[in-house]
Enzyme design. Structure first.
Site, short mmCIF file in Angstrom:
data_model
loop_
_atom_site.label_atom_id
_atom_site.label_comp_id
_atom_site.label_asym_id
_atom_site.label_seq_id
_atom_site.Cartn_x
_atom_site.Cartn_y
_atom_site.Cartn_z
N GLY A 84 0.80 -1.22 0.00
CA GLY A 84 0.00 0.00 0.00
C GLY A 84 0.83 1.27 0.00
O GLY A 84 0.53 2.23 -0.72
N SER A 120 -2.77 9.09 6.06
CA SER A 120 -1.64 10.03 6.10
C SER A 120 -0.68 9.78 4.95
O SER A 120 0.11 10.66 4.59
CB SER A 120 -0.89 9.90 7.43
OG SER A 120 -0.28 8.63 7.54
N ASP A 151 -1.55 0.92 13.33
CA ASP A 151 -0.94 -0.38 13.09
C ASP A 151 -0.70 -1.17 14.37
O ASP A 151 -0.37 -2.35 14.32
CB ASP A 151 0.37 -0.24 12.32
CG ASP A 151 0.14 0.07 10.85
OD1 ASP A 151 -0.98 -0.15 10.36
OD2 ASP A 151 1.08 0.54 10.18
#
Length: 418
Positions: free
Chosen positions: A80, A156, A301
Site C-alpha cells: 500500500g 496520512s 498499526d
C-alpha cells in the site's frame, strides 16, 4: 517459512535474549523516495528487508531504467505505501507507467491522492474503476498550481506522498489539510526525514509549505521497526516470565508506533533504554484501572496487537481511532471480530468506539487463525501460543510484507513451529 500453515506452541512460556529487528518499513520507504529524487545525494543505511520495501526499491529501479522512453507496467502487489508513494513519484518523473497491484489493492481507494496530484498538474487516469488502481500515469508534469487541499482523516500516506515530491515541484507545494489529521506521527516522520536531507518546511495550523529546493548530501540511517517490536511486547505480556533486548531502538524515535512502550505499561511490560537499545521485561505491575479507552488515531498499526493482547488478558477495554483499519490489507475490524470470536471474545462497535467483551473467553483445544492476506493478523495472533495449546496460523508467509524473519525469530526464542 514456507507452507500454507504453521502450528505454534511454547512449552517453557519464558522468553529471554536479543531480538535483532529489521529496519523500519515506514522509514525505509520514505528514504527510498527521497533518495530517488536526490540526484545521487542521499545514501541509506539499514534499509528494511520487508517485502514492501524490496518491492518499492525494484519499482523505482524499473522506472529509472525505462528513462521515459517506454511505457512501464509496475505491479506492486499488496504494498500500500508503495502504491501511494509511487503514484506521486511517477507523476513527475517524465515517463509513462501503468501502476497496478493485487486484487485487494484494486479495492483500496486512491482517488483523493489522484485528484490532488491532477490539480497540481499531473496526468493520471484510471485504467479500471474510477477512484481505484490500476492507474495510467503520464509523468510529463506541468505544474498549474502550488496549492492543494486534501482530507487528513483517510490516510496520512496521501499527504506524505505529496510532501515527498514537493521540493522537486517547480513551484513547490502548499498543502492544506482538511479536517482531522489521522496518523500525525507518520506525517512528522516524513517531514523530519526530509529535513535530514536538507528539505525545509513550514507547518502553520492546517497548512504545510515546502519551497522548491535541492537535497543536500547525507546518509539516512533507518531505525529498527517499532511495529515489529510491538509483537514482542505482546509476547512479553503473555509469557510467564520475560526479559528481552531489542538492539538499536531509540528513545526519541521518528516512528509513531513507539507509542507501544507507553501502551504496554497497562499490560505488564516495562521498557528501559540502555546503551545500544531497549530492554522489555515482564512485571507484576499492570495498570488496569488507569486506562480503559485507548485511542489509536496516531498509531493504527498497533491496534490488532493490543486488542488481541487485551482480549486474552480478560480486559474489557474500549478503543477508538480505528476508522482506517477497514481499508487496510483487509477489513481489519471484520477480521479481528471473526478471529476473536473463535475463543469467545467479542469486539462490539458503538459509533466510533469499539468495546471488548471478554466474559465468554474460553481456552480452545485447537485454535486456527485466518490471516486474510494481512501480515499484522498473523503476527498479532501468534503470541497466543504462549497461552493456548495448538495455535495454527494459516498462510503464514504474509509476514514477509513487513517482518520476513518473524517465524525464524520465534523459533530462536523457544517457540516450536511445525
Amino acid at each position: 517459512m514456507a507452507g500454507p500453515t504453521i502450528k505454534l506452541s511454547h512449552p517453557v512460556k519464558s522468553l529471554s535474549g536479543n531480538v535483532p529487528l529489521t529496519g523500519s518499513k515506514s522509514e525505509s520507504n520514505r528514504a527510498l523516495i527521497i533518495q530517488a529524487l536526490s540526484g545521487g545525494n542521499v545514501t541509506i543505511e539499514n534499509l528494511s528487508a520487508a517485502a514492501d520495501t524490496v518491492t518499492l526499491q525494484r519499482a523505482l529501479a524499473a522506472s529509472t531504467a525505462a528513462d521515459g522512453k517506454i511505457e512501464t507496467v509496475i505491479d506492486i502487489g499488496p504494498a500500500g505505501t508503495a502504491m501511494r508513494f509511487l503514484t506521486a513519484y511517477l507523476s513527475i518523473n517524465g515517463g509513462q507507467a501503468t501502476l497496478t497491484g493485487s486484487e485487494r489493492m484494486k479495492q483500496r481507494p486512491i482517488g483523493i491522492l489522484v485528484d490532488a496530484l491532477n490539480t497540481l498538474g499531473a496526468h493520471i487516469q484510471y485504467a479500471g474503476a474510477t477512484g481505484y488502481p490500476p492507474l495510467a500515469i503520464d509523468g510529463a508534469f506541468k505544474q498549474e498550481t502550488a496549492h492543494v487541499r486534501i482530507k487528513g482523516n483517510v490516510s496520512s500516506q496521501y499527504l506524505s506522498a505529496l510532501l515527498l515530491i514537493a521540493s522537486a515541484l517547480p513551484q513547490g507545494l502548499e498543502l492544506q489539510i482538511e479536517g482531522e489529521l489521522t496518523s500525525r506521527p507518520y506525517l512528522t516522520m516524513t517531514l523530519d526525514m526530509l529535513a535530514e536531507a536538507g528539505i525545509q518546511h513550514q507547518w502553520n495550523g492546517d497548512r504545510i509549505t515546502i519551497a522548491p529546493q535541492a537535497t543536500k548530501p547525507c546518509r539516512l540511517t533507518v531505525e529498527p521497526d517499532w511495529s515489529a517490536a510491538s509483537y514482542w511486547y505482546a509476547m512479553v505480556a503473555l509469557a510467564e516470565d520475560a526479559n528481552l533486548f531489542l538492539p538499536n531502538l531509540k528513545k526519541n524515535s521518528l516512528q509513531g508506533d513507539a507509542a507501544i512502550k507507553d501502551i504496554m505499561v497497562h499490560f505488564g511490560v516495562a521498557s528501559t533504554f540502555e546503551d545500544g537499545g531497549l530492554r522489555i521485561q515482564k512485571t507484576t505491575s499492570v495498570h488496569q484501572a488507569e486506562e480503559t479507552l485507548f485511542d489509536f488515531t496516531e498509531c493504527p498499526d498497533l491496534a490488532q496487537t493490543v486488542i488481541v493482547c487485551a482480549a486474552v488478558q480478560r480486559r474489557n477495554l474500549s478503543f477508538t481511532g480505528l476508522h482506517t483499519l477497514k481499508i487496510k490489507e483487509t477489513d481489519r475490524i471484520a477480521a479481528l471480530q471473526n478471529e476473536l470470536g473463535k475463543f469467545g471474545v467479542k469486539l462490539v462497535e458503538v459509533g466510533k468506539v469499539y468495546h471488548l467483551v471478554t466474559e465468554g473467553l474460553f481456552r480452545p483445544q485447537h485454535l486456527t487463525i485466518e490471516t486474510y492476506e494481512d501480515h499484522r493478523m498473523a503476527m498479532a495472533f501468534a503470541p497466543l501460543a504462549l497461552l493456548f495449546d495448538g495455535v495454527q496460523i494459516n498462510e503464514p508467509d504474509v509476514v514477509e510484507k513487513s517482518y520476513p524473519d518473524f517465524w525464524k525469530h520465534l523459533k530462536q526464542h523457544g517457540f516450536i513451529l511445525s
